[in-house]
Design an enzyme around this catalytic site. Structure first.
Site, mmCIF file in Angstrom:
data_model
loop_
_atom_site.group_PDB
_atom_site.id
_atom_site.type_symbol
_atom_site.label_atom_id
_atom_site.label_comp_id
_atom_site.label_asym_id
_atom_site.label_seq_id
_atom_site.Cartn_x
_atom_site.Cartn_y
_atom_site.Cartn_z
ATOM 1 N N GLY A 112 1.573 11.596 4.382
ATOM 2 C CA GLY A 112 0.343 11.810 5.153
ATOM 3 C C GLY A 112 -1.099 11.120 4.741
ATOM 4 N N SER A 128 0.807 -1.118 0.031
ATOM 5 C CA SER A 128 0.022 -0.143 0.171
ATOM 6 C C SER A 128 0.976 0.994 -0.090
ATOM 7 C CB SER A 128 -0.907 -0.022 1.251
ATOM 8 O OG SER A 128 -1.620 1.120 1.268
ATOM 9 N N CYS A 177 -1.867 5.022 11.737
ATOM 10 C CA CYS A 177 -2.456 6.300 11.776
ATOM 11 C C CYS A 177 -2.550 6.832 13.250
ATOM 12 C CB CYS A 177 -3.848 6.168 11.251
ATOM 13 S SG CYS A 177 -4.017 5.413 9.525
#
Length: 301
Positions: free
Chosen positions: A72, A21, A129
């Protein structure tokens, strides 16, 4: 005759090689360079409940044997992802694993619920996260939070759930066990290691975010160690990643206990890296007389 098929939580993969990812978008931008049909799975870029703009630039920096990124988790949000990216990937004979990100448990659950009726094969929950409701500490740095968010996602998931573990912890085995206790169908590791780069001439941080995630060959030995420790700690499948450049790197992960592997940063320097890893594993099976890749999983344990 060789067999490269593996199974994770009832999902069959033609081979154990995925793309990590955040390094492959959602496949479209690489599709003119890479035969997506050759991949075991495409793991999409992180998807949130709403679009995320990402961090300020500069947000990528090269380092010896690796790179730092502070993107981010910029992403278009779940609505556009469902409308655009899933239909594109459905054209190919490869499994679709959607990486899910969020800033609260509710964020994650919202995306998981939205994906419940979508034609995707598995979900990978990015718990690196920051948890905005708990002072910004990453979900994946607290075993209680790992177990809790895993359970919260599993309650509403229609697809098998992979928990993507952060390496920025003292005990990776404890985090893997927490994910298993929460009902995870598999774990993937490692995500990036937190790093920093300073420009000595300007005496300033190279990244606008100051810190970023270190990936690439520099972290591979650490990743192999953590994959081994996680595989020893849990009974659910492990997906290994971290600095895989070659088939040999991937085979290290498999021998350490990984059922499948993800190729990440290598995609930036060679878009065909993942397919070369597939071909290298096939060649190794032929040369070594190990006809079934499943027989290699955890062989060093």
């Amino acid at each position: 005759m060789i067999n490269t098929q593996v199974e994770i939580a009832g999902v069959e993969f033609k081979n154990p090689v995925m793309v990590a990812s955040g390094t492959f978008g959602s496949g479209e931008e690489y599709s003119e360079f890479v035969d997506l049909d050759r991949l075991g799975a495409v793991v999409t870029k992180g998807v949130a409940n709403v679009p995320w703009p990402g961090n300020e630039t500069p947000r990528v920096a090269e380092t010896p044997s690796g790179m730092l990124n502070a993107i981010g988790l910029q992403n278009p949000g779940i609505d556009l992802f469902i409308q655009r990216d899933i239909p594109f990937l459905r054209q190919y004979d490869t499994r679709i694993i959607v990486n899910v990100c969020g800033r609260s448990v509710e964020d994650y659950r919202e995306v998981v619920i939205r994906l419940a009726n979508q034609p995707v094969d598995m979900l990978e929950i990015n718990i690196s996260c920051p948890n905005v409701k708990e002072g910004g500490i990453a979900f994946g740095q607290d075993p209680n939070a790992v177990e809790s968010i895993t359970r919260a996602c599993k309650e509403v998931a229609a697809q098998p759930v992979i928990m993507k573990l952060s390496p920025n912890v003292t005990d990776i085995a404890a985090m893997a066990r927490a994910a298993e206790a929460g009902g995870a169908d598999a774990v993937s590791l490692i995500n990036t290691l937190t790093g920093m780069k300073i420009d000595v001439e300007t005496r300033s941080f190279v990244l606008a975010n100051r810190t970023g995630g270190l990936s690439g060959p520099a972290i591979h030995p650490i990743a192999v160690r953590m994959v081994y420790q996680a595989a020893q700690a849990v009974d659910i499948p492990v997906i290994g990643m971290g600095g895989i450049q070659t088939a040999e790197d991937a085979l290290e992960m498999i021998l350490a206990g990984a059922t499948a592997v993800s190729v990440g940063t290598a995609n930036f320097t060679d878009p065909e890296a993942s397919v070369k890893v597939v071909e290298g594993i096939e060649d190794y099976l032929r040369r070594s007389g190990a006809s079934d890749v499943r027989g290699l999983i955890g062989q060093v344990s």
